[in-house]
Design an enzyme around this catalytic site. Structure first.
Site, PDB file in Angstrom:
ATOM      1  N   TRP A 106      -4.884  -3.594  -4.945  1.00  0.00           N
ATOM      2  CA  TRP A 106      -3.647  -2.968  -5.419  1.00  0.00           C
ATOM      3  C   TRP A 106      -3.150  -3.612  -6.697  1.00  0.00           C
ATOM      4  O   TRP A 106      -2.742  -2.930  -7.638  1.00  0.00           O
ATOM      5  CB  TRP A 106      -2.574  -2.980  -4.326  1.00  0.00           C
ATOM      6  CG  TRP A 106      -2.907  -1.998  -3.245  1.00  0.00           C
ATOM      7  CD1 TRP A 106      -3.193  -2.277  -1.940  1.00  0.00           C
ATOM      8  CD2 TRP A 106      -3.041  -0.573  -3.376  1.00  0.00           C
ATOM      9  NE1 TRP A 106      -3.497  -1.119  -1.267  1.00  0.00           N
ATOM     10  CE2 TRP A 106      -3.416  -0.071  -2.112  1.00  0.00           C
ATOM     11  CE3 TRP A 106      -2.907   0.316  -4.432  1.00  0.00           C
ATOM     12  CZ2 TRP A 106      -3.637   1.303  -1.878  1.00  0.00           C
ATOM     13  CZ3 TRP A 106      -3.129   1.686  -4.216  1.00  0.00           C
ATOM     14  CH2 TRP A 106      -3.483   2.152  -2.942  1.00  0.00           C
ATOM     15  N   ASP A 148       5.268  -5.569  -5.878  1.00  0.00           N
ATOM     16  CA  ASP A 148       4.846  -4.414  -5.089  1.00  0.00           C
ATOM     17  C   ASP A 148       4.891  -4.867  -3.627  1.00  0.00           C
ATOM     18  O   ASP A 148       4.043  -5.637  -3.182  1.00  0.00           O
ATOM     19  CB  ASP A 148       3.425  -4.006  -5.497  1.00  0.00           C
ATOM     20  CG  ASP A 148       2.885  -2.846  -4.664  1.00  0.00           C
ATOM     21  OD1 ASP A 148       3.581  -2.406  -3.716  1.00  0.00           O
ATOM     22  OD2 ASP A 148       1.759  -2.393  -4.944  1.00  0.00           O
ATOM     23  N   LYS A 169       4.593   2.773   4.884  1.00  0.00           N
ATOM     24  CA  LYS A 169       4.077   1.700   5.731  1.00  0.00           C
ATOM     25  C   LYS A 169       5.167   1.150   6.657  1.00  0.00           C
ATOM     26  O   LYS A 169       5.033   1.251   7.860  1.00  0.00           O
ATOM     27  CB  LYS A 169       3.446   0.609   4.875  1.00  0.00           C
ATOM     28  CG  LYS A 169       2.054   1.051   4.396  1.00  0.00           C
ATOM     29  CD  LYS A 169       1.788   0.883   2.945  1.00  0.00           C
ATOM     30  CE  LYS A 169       0.484   1.551   2.521  1.00  0.00           C
ATOM     31  NZ  LYS A 169       0.278   1.535   1.082  1.00  0.00           N
TER      32      LYS A 169
END
Ligand SMILES: *Cc1c(COP(=O)(O)O)cnc(C)c1O
Length: 365
Positions: free
Chosen positions: A102, A171, A195
């Site tokens: 990511w 993030d 999530k």
């Protein structure tokens, strides 16, 4: 009704009572005679939902008034571009810590916008890890420092955050609201909701307003944080139903108690890692112990103790799926196994998986 244990990495398990509440309210939303799905985003009923979602987040995360809470679209992936467009001012550079898949994507998008210094890179390390704090050399005068608080694919998580002179940007897609942290240590925090916060389609951005105000002029309207700050995320049609579910999820967190949830998250992960470590090398975690994620537990199977076996992992996933444990296959880019155990994942599911793993090892070890 039969609900299985859902270990999906995202979209992921939601609290059952949230889904049931949404079902109860689906057809006639709180006496309006219509579904919230059909409601205007300017209607009073929706307005209450929108503001409850923001208020719940402000309370749960302790978000100070000088930070804006935004609900945007385009996923965390759009933030990979939007952050440098707004914060990477001309003539400056930004520091990025590349800790995995990511973070790599965030780096790639930022490089299209401006000057990026990758100050540490463990993206290809096996076992997977977050760069050690003492190896980080920040660039003086950097516009910001970007980190990925939890690498969802690698299963590696920052256990403490660096103290930086430049605003810290994180993030937090896969671990927001799963453990304590201080918003004031960050300039900007972002997270896809799918999530820990709700369904897909909503991206939470928490941004210090003075940083957003310094963005260059002439940005596309929708990609300028100021647009959404001024309009309280109602400049255009927001993802109303997703924000509603986020309001219900955060209401649930308030009811359960975030401290209880945080404690439970640590315990769930510890039980699973303990089972992996006690397997005599049949199961092995893929992240270094000090970086093991409490949200995404990644591991592999070594039937002979030396070599990981994709074939055995396939068998494990097939039998686990048949036994009611869904979503244990590792990300397609890395293989192996991954148990995502977000806030809403029940502790009983971890205990049952541990028992299943022991049984699987007995039959195949
Ligand atoms: C899931 C995830 C993303 C991608 O989110 P989208 O909303 O699908 O764009 C980005 N970063 C991390 C850490 C993630 O876990």
């Amino acid at each position: 009704m039969s609900r299985i244990y859902n270990f999906n990495a995202g979209p992921a398990v939601l609290p059952l009572e949230v889904i049931e509440e949404a079902q109860r309210e689906l057809v006639d939303f709180r006496g309006t005679g219509m579904s919230l799905l059909e409601s205007s985003h300017r209607a009073k009923a929706y307005d209450a939902v929108h503001n409850e979602a923001i208020a719940n987040l402000r309370e749960l995360l302790g978000i100070p008034e000088d930070y804006a809470v935004l609900f945007l679209q385009g996923g965390a992936s759009t933030q990979f571009s939007m952050i440098p467009m707004n914060l990477l001012l001309p003539g400056t550079s930004a520091d990025y810590v590349n800790s995995g898949s990511w973070a790599s994507k965030a780096v790639k998008e930022a490089q299209k916008v401006g000057a990026v210094n990758v100050i540490a890179n463990t993206a290809k390390d096996i076992p997977t890890r977050i760069p050690a704090m003492e190896t980080l050399k920040f660039t003086p005068g950097a516009a910001y420092v970007h980190i990925t608080s939890n690498e969802t694919i690698a299963g590696a998580q920052w256990k403490a955050f660096p103290k930086t002179e430049a605003p810290l940007v994180a993030d937090m897609s896969s671990d927001i609201l799963s453990r304590p942290f201080d918003v004031k240590d960050f300039g900007l925090i972002y997270a896809g909701a799918q999530k820990n916060l709700g369904p897909s389609g909503v991206t939470l951005v928490i941004v210090r307003k003075d940083l957003a105000e310094k963005a260059p002029a002439g940005l596309p309207t929708m990609l300028d944080y100021r647009t959404h700050i001024e309009a309280n995320s109602l400049y255009n049609t927001p993802p109303t139903f997703g924000i509603y579910l986020l309001a219900l999820v955060t209401r649930w967190v308030k009811k359960v108690g975030k401290e209880n949830l945080f404690k439970q998250n640590v315990e769930k992960a510890a039980r699973l890692y303990a089972a992996i470590d006690a397997s005599g090398g049949f199961f092995k975690g893929t992240a270094v112990p000090e970086c093991r994620s409490d949200m995404n537990v990644t591991f592999r199977i070594f039937p002979d103790g030396a070599n990981a076996s994709e074939e055995m992992e396939k068998k494990f996933v097939a039998e686990a799926t048949a036994a009611g444990f869904a979503g244990l296959k590792g990300h397609r880019s890395v293989g192996g196994l991954r148990a995502s155990i977000y806030n809403a994942f029940p502790p009983q599911g971890v205990d049952d998986l541990v028992a299943f793993m022991a049984d699987f090892q007995k039959k195949n070890g």
